[in-house]
Design an enzyme around this catalytic site. Structure first.
Site, PDB file in Angstrom:
ATOM      1  CG  ASN A  10      -4.351   2.109  -1.907  1.00  0.00           C
ATOM      2  OD1 ASN A  10      -4.707   0.931  -1.771  1.00  0.00           O
ATOM      3  ND2 ASN A  10      -3.075   2.467  -2.012  1.00  0.00           N
ATOM      4  CE  LYS A  12      -1.730   2.794   1.231  1.00  0.00           C
ATOM      5  NZ  LYS A  12      -0.576   3.547   1.694  1.00  0.00           N
ATOM      6  CG  HIS A  95       0.852   2.447  -3.922  1.00  0.00           C
ATOM      7  ND1 HIS A  95       1.702   2.274  -2.860  1.00  0.00           N
ATOM      8  CD2 HIS A  95      -0.060   3.371  -3.539  1.00  0.00           C
ATOM      9  CE1 HIS A  95       1.313   3.075  -1.867  1.00  0.00           C
ATOM     10  NE2 HIS A  95       0.239   3.746  -2.259  1.00  0.00           N
ATOM     11  CD  GLU A  97       2.096   1.316   0.675  1.00  0.00           C
ATOM     12  OE1 GLU A  97       1.113   0.594   0.417  1.00  0.00           O
ATOM     13  OE2 GLU A  97       2.003   2.380   1.311  1.00  0.00           O
ATOM     14  CD  GLU A 167      -0.378   7.759  -3.850  1.00  0.00           C
ATOM     15  OE1 GLU A 167      -1.377   7.965  -3.169  1.00  0.00           O
ATOM     16  OE2 GLU A 167       0.172   6.655  -3.934  1.00  0.00           O
ATOM     17  N   GLY A 173       1.308   7.799   4.274  1.00  0.00           N
ATOM     18  CA  GLY A 173       1.147   7.157   5.578  1.00  0.00           C
ATOM     19  C   GLY A 173       1.965   7.793   6.686  1.00  0.00           C
ATOM     20  CB  SER A 211      -0.563  12.471   4.819  1.00  0.00           C
ATOM     21  OG  SER A 211       0.330  11.449   5.262  1.00  0.00           O
TER      22      SER A 211
HETATM   23  P1  PGA Z   1      -2.122   7.659   2.894  1.00  0.00           P
HETATM   24  O1  PGA Z   1      -1.820   6.688   1.645  1.00  0.00           O
HETATM   25  O2  PGA Z   1      -3.329   8.487   2.505  1.00  0.00           O
HETATM   26  O3  PGA Z   1      -2.420   6.750   4.039  1.00  0.00           O
HETATM   27  O4  PGA Z   1      -0.923   8.507   3.083  1.00  0.00           O
HETATM   28  C1  PGA Z   1      -1.939   7.142   0.321  1.00  0.00           C
HETATM   29  C2  PGA Z   1      -1.585   6.046  -0.643  1.00  0.00           C
HETATM   30  O5  PGA Z   1      -0.691   5.255  -0.339  1.00  0.00           O
HETATM   31  O6  PGA Z   1      -2.189   5.905  -1.713  1.00  0.00           O
END
Ligand code: PGA
Length: 250
Positions: A10, A12, A95, A97, A167, A173, A211
Site C-alpha cells: 500500500n 499511500k 483502511h 486512514e 491491521e 506506521g 509495521s
Molecule cells: P505500515 O502501513 O506498513 O507503514 O505500518 C501498513 C498499512 O497502512 O497498510
C-alpha cells in the site's frame, strides 16, 4: 483448503513516476523468485503506469479506495466501474486512514465493498482496533462490528473475491508491529467469526498489516492463519518489497 498467499504493498500518497519506474526495473531482476501473489496499490494517478509495468511481471494493481457509486456527479471520486475498466484487479476498502481521517462509516464501507465486488473487483477489506480499544479489551468487539457491518449482504458467490486485512491501528506506521502471537490470535478470531457468520472462511486469505518489515515478516508469516501482509512503508523500496515477497513465497 487453498489460501492464496499475497504480499500487498500500500503505497499511500507516495512515489513519483521516476521512483515507480526504478522500483519496477529493480523488481524485474528478482521476480522469478516470487511464488506468492504480488499486489501493488499506488495513488490513483499512477494506476495505469503501475498496471503497465506490473503486468509484465505478473504483478496486480488496485487503488486504495473507491466510490460507493459507479458514475455521476461525485467530484473527486474514483468509480469502481472505471477501476475495473482500466484493468485493475482489486481495491483496498476500509483502511484505518480512510475510517479515521475521512470519517468513512461502516455503512459506507459496506456500500463500497458490495459495489466493488459487483464490478468483479477483488476487495481487500481492512479491519483493526485502536490502542485504546485493545487496552480496554474491546478488540474482538470492534472486529465483530467492523466485519458484521462492513460485509453485510455479501453475496455467497463473491466470497472468493474477498481478502481481509487485519491491521491494528496502533501498529500502522508506528514501527510497533503486533507480536506474532497477537496477530495469530486476531486472525484466528476473525476466521472463526466469519465461519460462524456462514462464510467459507477457511479458504479466505487474511493478511496482517502494521509495521511489517523484512526483519519481522518471517516470524509473522510463520503463524497459523496469516496468509500474507498489507505493507505500507516497507513496500516503497524495491529491495525491501523483494525480501517481503520472497518471505511470503516460502
Ligand atoms: P505500515 O502501513 O506498513 O507503514 O505500518 C501498513 C498499512 O497502512 O497498510
Amino acid at each position: 483448503m487453498s489460501r492464496t498467499k499475497i504480499m500487498a504493498g500500500n503505497w499511500k500518497m507516495n512515489q513519483t513516476v521516476n521512483e515507480i519506474t526504478t522500483f519496477f526495473s529493480q523488481l524485474e531482476k528478482e521476480k522469478s523468485s516470487f511464488k506468492c501473489e504480488a499486489w501493488i496499490s499506488p495513488q490513483a494517478i499512477h494506476l495505469q503506469l503501475v498496471k503497465e509495468l506490473g503486468n509484465k511481471l505478473g504483478i496486480k494493481v488496485g487503488p486504495q479506495n473507491c466510490c460507493n457509486k459507479n458514475s455521476g456527479a461525485f467530484t473527486g471520486e474514483l468509480s469502481p466501474l472505471s477501476i475495473k475498466d482500466m484493468g485493475a484487479t482489486f481495491v483496498i476498502i476500509g483502511h484505518s486512514e480512510r475510517r479515521t481521517i475521512y470519517k468513512e462509516s461502516d455503512a459506507v464501507l459496506n456500500e463500497k465493498t458490495l459495489l466493488a465486488l459487483d464490478n468483479n473487483l477483488k476487495v481487500v477489506f481492512c479491519v483493526g482496533e485502536t490502542l485504546e480499544e485493545r487496552e480496554g479489551n474491546l478488540t474482538e468487539k470492534v472486529l465483530e462490528t467492523q466485519l458484521t457491518q462492513g460485509l453485510k449482504n455479501l453475496p455467497k458467490a463473491k466470497e472468493k473475491d474477498l481478502v481481509i486485512a487485519y491491521e491494528p491501528v496502533w501498529a500502522i506506521g508506528t514501527g510497533k508491529n503486533a507480536t506474532p502471537a497477537q496477530a495469530r490470535d486476531a486472525h484466528a478470531f476473525i476466521r472463526n467469526f466469519l465461519v460462524k457468520q456462514g462464510l467459507d472462511a477457511q479458504n479466505l486469505s487474511i493478511l496482517y498489516g502494521g509495521s511489517v518489515k523484512p526483519d519481522n515478516v518471517v516470524e509473522l508469516l510463520a503463524q497459523d492463519g496469516i496468509d500474507g501482509a498489507l505493507v505500507g512503508g516497507a513496500s516503497l523500496k524495491a529491495s525491501d518489497y523483494i525480501k517481503l515477497c520472497q518471505a511470503c513465497s516460502k
